[in-house]
Structures are given as structure tokens and as C-alpha cells.
Design a protein around this motif. Sequence first.
Motif, PDB file in Angstrom:
ATOM      1  N   ASP A   1     -10.106  11.366  -5.735  1.00  0.00           N
ATOM      2  CA  ASP A   1     -10.010  10.792  -7.086  1.00  0.00           C
ATOM      3  C   ASP A   1     -11.195  11.176  -7.965  1.00  0.00           C
ATOM      4  OD1 ASP A   1      -7.882   9.516  -6.100  1.00  0.00           O
ATOM      5  OD2 ASP A   1      -8.802   7.543  -5.929  1.00  0.00           O
TER       6      ASP A   1
ATOM      7  N   VAL B   1     -15.498  -2.464   3.191  1.00  0.00           N
ATOM      8  CA  VAL B   1     -14.447  -1.831   2.401  1.00  0.00           C
ATOM      9  C   VAL B   1     -15.130  -0.811   1.482  1.00  0.00           C
ATOM     10  CG1 VAL B   1     -12.717  -2.225   0.616  1.00  0.00           C
ATOM     11  CG2 VAL B   1     -12.987  -3.854   2.466  1.00  0.00           C
TER      12      VAL B   1
ATOM     13  N   GLU C   1      -4.921   6.485   2.682  1.00  0.00           N
ATOM     14  CA  GLU C   1      -3.597   5.899   2.526  1.00  0.00           C
ATOM     15  C   GLU C   1      -3.674   4.548   1.820  1.00  0.00           C
ATOM     16  OE1 GLU C   1      -4.646   7.291   5.420  1.00  0.00           O
ATOM     17  OE2 GLU C   1      -3.479   9.114   5.053  1.00  0.00           O
ATOM     18  N   GLN C   2      -4.793   3.894   1.949  1.00  0.00           N
ATOM     19  CA  GLN C   2      -4.951   2.602   1.285  1.00  0.00           C
ATOM     20  C   GLN C   2      -5.474   2.746  -0.132  1.00  0.00           C
ATOM     21  OE1 GLN C   2      -6.947  -0.363   3.718  1.00  0.00           O
ATOM     22  NE2 GLN C   2      -6.325   0.745   5.541  1.00  0.00           N
ATOM     23  N   GLY C   3      -5.585   3.978  -0.590  1.00  0.00           N
ATOM     24  CA  GLY C   3      -5.992   4.189  -1.975  1.00  0.00           C
ATOM     25  C   GLY C   3      -7.450   4.568  -2.149  1.00  0.00           C
ATOM     26  N   TYR C   4      -8.211   4.582  -1.059  1.00  0.00           N
ATOM     27  CA  TYR C   4      -9.629   4.937  -1.163  1.00  0.00           C
ATOM     28  C   TYR C   4      -9.800   6.399  -0.775  1.00  0.00           C
ATOM     29  CZ  TYR C   4     -10.118  -0.116  -1.075  1.00  0.00           C
ATOM     30  OH  TYR C   4     -10.000  -1.444  -1.347  1.00  0.00           O
TER      31      TYR C   4
ATOM     32  N   LEU D   1       1.544   2.180  -3.830  1.00  0.00           N
ATOM     33  CA  LEU D   1       0.440   2.086  -4.793  1.00  0.00           C
ATOM     34  C   LEU D   1       0.673   2.967  -6.016  1.00  0.00           C
ATOM     35  CD1 LEU D   1      -2.700   2.039  -2.501  1.00  0.00           C
ATOM     36  CD2 LEU D   1      -1.743   0.186  -3.833  1.00  0.00           C
TER      37      LEU D   1
ATOM     38  N   THR E   1      -5.106   4.177 -11.022  1.00  0.00           N
ATOM     39  CA  THR E   1      -4.903   3.864  -9.607  1.00  0.00           C
ATOM     40  C   THR E   1      -4.864   2.355  -9.419  1.00  0.00           C
ATOM     41  OG1 THR E   1      -7.270   3.944  -9.227  1.00  0.00           O
ATOM     42  CG2 THR E   1      -6.025   5.912  -8.641  1.00  0.00           C
TER      43      THR E   1
ATOM     44  N   LEU F   1      -5.610  -0.568  -6.305  1.00  0.00           N
ATOM     45  CA  LEU F   1      -6.068  -0.870  -4.941  1.00  0.00           C
ATOM     46  C   LEU F   1      -5.689  -2.305  -4.614  1.00  0.00           C
ATOM     47  CD1 LEU F   1      -9.643   0.652  -5.008  1.00  0.00           C
ATOM     48  CD2 LEU F   1      -7.661   1.560  -3.847  1.00  0.00           C
ATOM     49  N   ILE F   2      -5.348  -2.516  -3.368  1.00  0.00           N
ATOM     50  CA  ILE F   2      -4.976  -3.866  -2.952  1.00  0.00           C
ATOM     51  C   ILE F   2      -5.871  -4.295  -1.810  1.00  0.00           C
ATOM     52  CG2 ILE F   2      -3.128  -5.284  -2.016  1.00  0.00           C
ATOM     53  CD1 ILE F   2      -1.192  -3.334  -3.363  1.00  0.00           C
ATOM     54  N   GLU F   3      -6.443  -5.451  -1.961  1.00  0.00           N
ATOM     55  CA  GLU F   3      -7.305  -5.992  -0.910  1.00  0.00           C
ATOM     56  C   GLU F   3      -6.880  -7.414  -0.613  1.00  0.00           C
ATOM     57  OE1 GLU F   3     -11.565  -5.993  -1.547  1.00  0.00           O
ATOM     58  OE2 GLU F   3     -11.323  -4.073  -2.550  1.00  0.00           O
TER      59      GLU F   3
ATOM     60  N   GLU G   1     -18.925  -0.112  -9.710  1.00  0.00           N
ATOM     61  CA  GLU G   1     -18.063  -0.074 -10.892  1.00  0.00           C
ATOM     62  C   GLU G   1     -18.230  -1.295 -11.786  1.00  0.00           C
ATOM     63  OE1 GLU G   1     -14.190   2.569  -9.949  1.00  0.00           O
ATOM     64  OE2 GLU G   1     -14.190   0.571  -9.129  1.00  0.00           O
TER      65      GLU G   1
ATOM     66  N   LYS H   1      -7.045   0.064 -11.987  1.00  0.00           N
ATOM     67  CA  LYS H   1      -8.097   0.891 -12.591  1.00  0.00           C
ATOM     68  C   LYS H   1      -7.477   1.787 -13.639  1.00  0.00           C
ATOM     69  CE  LYS H   1     -11.590   4.232 -11.412  1.00  0.00           C
ATOM     70  NZ  LYS H   1     -12.327   4.897 -10.378  1.00  0.00           N
TER      71      LYS H   1
ATOM     72  N   GLU I   1       0.822  -1.212   0.000  1.00  0.00           N
ATOM     73  CA  GLU I   1       0.000   0.000   0.000  1.00  0.00           C
ATOM     74  C   GLU I   1       0.857   1.264   0.000  1.00  0.00           C
ATOM     75  OE1 GLU I   1      -2.529  -0.730   3.267  1.00  0.00           O
ATOM     76  OE2 GLU I   1      -4.053  -1.717   2.047  1.00  0.00           O
TER      77      GLU I   1
END
Lengths: 314, 287
Positions: free
Chosen positions: B226, B243, B219-222, A200, A211, A213-215, B28, A230, A197
Motif C-alpha cells: 500500500d 497488530v 490478507e488481513q489488509g496489512y 475488505l 482501504t 481494516l478490521i480489528e 497515523e 482509510k 476480512e
Amino acid sequence: MSKSSPRRPFGGKSTGTVTVIEARVHRSWARNARMAFVLTAVIAGLLAAVVAASYMHPILALFVGVGVGVPLGGIVWVLVRIWPVIRLLWWWTPEIGLAGLLLVGWVQLASHTPTLVTLLVVALVVGVPAAVPVIRHQIMAWAWCLVVRHRLRVCFAQFIIANQSGSLPLILWATPTPVGERVWVYLRPGLSVKDLEARLDKIAVTCHASTVLIERASDGNAAYVRFDIKRREVLTANVGSPLVDVIDPDTPTVEQAPQEVPTALDLPDVQAPTITLPKQGGTTDRKPAATSTANGSKPAASSSTAEDDVSDWI
Amino acid sequence: MSIVTEPAPVPVGPGLSMFDPIFIGIDEFGQPVYITLAYRNLLAGGEPGGGKSGLLNCIAAHAALSVDSRLVLLDGKLVELGQWEDSADAFIGPDITAALDVLRRLQLVMNNRYAWLRAHNRRKVTAADGLSVITVLVDEIAFYSATVGSKQEQEEFVALLRDLVARGRAAGIPVVAATQRPSFDIIPTSLRDLFGYRAAFRCTTSNSSNIVLGHGWAEQGYSATDIAPTNQGAAYLIAEGGVPRRIKVAYLSDAQIAGIADYAAWIRRPGTITTPPSSPADWGMAA
């Protein structure tokens, strides 16, 4: 593990990286291969000798053990020695397979049909997917899946090297999504989702994406993660609500109660000390106690009224 | 024209319930996104024009068309939820005294419901109870909690709302609140953190996005930064999954809202809207 020996012919794209990593790597491929040879030869040879000893003289059995152990060790030595090549072939299996299929198909077609038919078939095979948008998009999406697996491996090899042997995570399958791709990865020791993370933005750049995202992909295993890459925005169109369809369009319209329409709609119409917030028309009438002084601008006067209300309701 | 075969239209609700999942948009993957609000509280944040009121209107439309639902609307701007006034049990404008009144009423109802539940040895209201779900929609929570009224009133508003958010869940009183930036000076962190579901519309900074969604998501990209400013209604939603999911909120135009609101008011209070026709012949005319 592939970044160890400068003598090895395959396994790394840039020699610069190899030099950097080399200092951290303990064992070279040659040493690994030698070790594998010795271990396999000794273990297989001893086993073979023990088994053979029950049928013949022990000294003869020892020779049999050597005869079995050395060739087996040799096979293992070769396997370990060419492991970078095997790995490279494994990485590019889909591409090699596709290219082979195309080549074989083309040769078969060219040798069994006249030129005109050949050209016609090629034109159809290439032209129809190129002309039909749905097929074209599907092919492009799957092509991106192939590309993105290689790009992710580049990420791990170039700037996410976490353990001493430099082993790369297992990049599993990839599927297209409406916004890009989704790739499942099995992390090796030394990496975690948190490490990834922090990078990223770099991963997004490497994958030519917007972008990433990692889950976690599994509740029970932290090593099993999912990359959501994405590269396009899809949520741009308006979305309608199905509630519009459940109503009866011939509904009688509500007769609006005549409301007090304020008149002072421009700045000069309003004098400084007399600003009042618009009053509620219909709602406050239902609560008789609150109507008289229900105005946010006069808090001191209304607080006592509010207390009366509580006693009313209780 | 002597015999009228068709009777007057009987108001028939669409059979929705507040215990049903509420459609709020698509994700999405093009899949519909539903949230079940009966036992949840939702906080929506984001910059002006991001689509917060679109989300509130979606929820209000479902609640208005549900049979087991009552609406309490608090709207400092009057126009965002104003069209639902006829379907709502209480519609509060920029008037903190009235807002406090209605919140006290709700608190009392909540206490009574818990006493009722205890008397029946139960822990939460279910769809089979026949009790209505009282959806409290607050647009511009900052208006009541930090702008209008005295300090004391603002604090009381926050305290009452916090009580509703904290305890109303099992009593069937969900709260849906919207504000532009729910930072600690607007609503206390102790209130903000009680909201289980979060919807972050476009934010200008990732810090603002974190305030809405919860600490650490940017920080986790969310990060709701954006979202393009032109893409109204796009949001990150934290709901059942835990999430954030990128969603696009369904949009209802003013005319569609008016249509649904009229229909909802008609099925709720058929007598108050059209005067009952005196003769069967008039029924035909009315139909």
C-alpha cells in the motif's frame, strides 16, 4: 428479517435484493406480527384473568383477561408490523434531528428578525465554517462519519448477509480519525472477523474509501469489532527526531583518522581477477589477530585465523 | 584575559538509557511511536530506498546518546551506519571474518552475563545492574548470510546471530537487523521468526510483505504494498501492540547524524577527541 415480504412498504432499498433474499427467509413480517399478537394476547390475557379471578367471578375475570390481552396484543402487532419503519427512522435519527433543528432554527430566525438580519446570521453561520479550514475539516469529517455508517449498512445488506433471517449487525458509533473514520460494529450471529476480512476490498469500494481494516475491539467478545476506514494518506511529511535538540551544537568535531582512500573508482580501473573488497581502516586494528588476513574474499585463508581468535577470547 | 570564569565544557550526556522507549516516528494519529529495545529484537525489511537505514539510524542515535549502551555495527555498505563508527565499540564493514569475530565476542559476553545472572539468582538484566546494553545493528544481513565468504562462514554467521537473537534478549544484547527481503534463502526461517518486532517498509508484492511482517497479515489488509514508492520512511510496525501499525520513521539528515555522532563520541570518549588544553587560557579559547 426486513427482506421477507414483498408487501411491506419500507425496509429495503432495491426490490431486486428483496427477491433474492426472500427464498432464505423463513418468516415474513406479517407472520411475525401475527405470532407476536397471539403470544402477547394469550400471556397478558391469562395473567390478567388470574389476577382478576381473585377479585371477581372467574367467568367475569376471563372477560377482563380478554379485554386486557387483545389491546396489548394489538399494540405489539402494530409495533412488529411497523418495525421496518421504526428501524429506518432510527437509522436516520441523526439526519432527521439535524434537519429538524435546521428547519426550526430557520423558521424561528425568519419569523423573529428582519430579512437583513436573517441573511446576515445565515451568512455568518454558513460562511464562517466554510471559510475557516479547521472548522470545515471537522464538519466534513463528522459528515463522513454519518455517511460511512449508512455505507457500512449497505455493505451488510447487499453482500454480507450471513444468517437466515438476514439480520444486520448493529452499527454503533463512528468517530473521525486523521486518515478517515473508525466505526464500531456489533456483529450478529453468522458473521465473523474472518468473513469480513475476505471482503475488505468490496467494503472499501462501498465506503468510497482507499482501504478498510478490521480489528477486534474487545478481548472478551469476538462480536465487537472496529472498522478503520482509510481515505487519505497522512504520513507524507518528514518527521524530525527530538534527539537533534538534546545535543550541544558546539561539540568539538571528531578528528577523523586518516583513512586509506581507494582510487580505483571506475570500471576500467579494476582488472577482473584482482577485485578486492575495501578493507576496514580503524576497526580491525583493535583486534590484532584478525588484521592480517581479514578479508571476506579469501575465506580459506581466514578461517584458520578465526579459529585462533576464539582461543584468544576464551 | 587573566581569569577564565567559564571552565572547559564538560561532556554531559543527555541522560538517555537503552531501557527508555526509543522514539522512532509517528503513527497515523500523529502520536509518537516508541519502542523499548532493551529486551526485544527488531527485523526491518523492504525494498531499497524504503527507509530501513533511517530506522537503523534512529536507533543508533538513541543508543549512541545513551549512557548504558554499547554499539556493535555491522554494515556491508559502510555508509549507512558509518557515521557512528566513533561512537561504536565495533564497526564491521564488508568483512565476514571480522563479523564472525565480533559475534563470537558477543556470544562470550552473553554467556558470561548469564553465568553472572545465575550467580545472583536472577533471570534478566535490568537498568539497575549498571551493565551496558549492547545493541547489535546489522544492515544488509543478506550480505553476510548469503553473499560474502564461504558457505561455512555464512552458516556460522547465521548460527551465531541466531544464538544472539534467541538468547541475547535477557542478557541485554538486542539485535536490530535489516535486509531487503528476508526470505528463507537469505536468512533461515528459524532465525527470521525469532525477531519479535517487525518493520515492513514498502514491498513490491504482498508476499514480500508477509515475509517481513509474518504470515497472513497481507490478507488481513496489512500489506506494505500500500505504501507509495515516493513515501520514504512509511512502514508497518509490529511492536508492543501485536497488530501492525502504520508509522512514519523519523528522518535524520547526514548533517544531523554527523552532529549527533560527534556529540555522542565526545560524551563517550572526551579524551580521545580533543587534546586536553594545557592552560586555563586555552580552555577559554576551546570553549
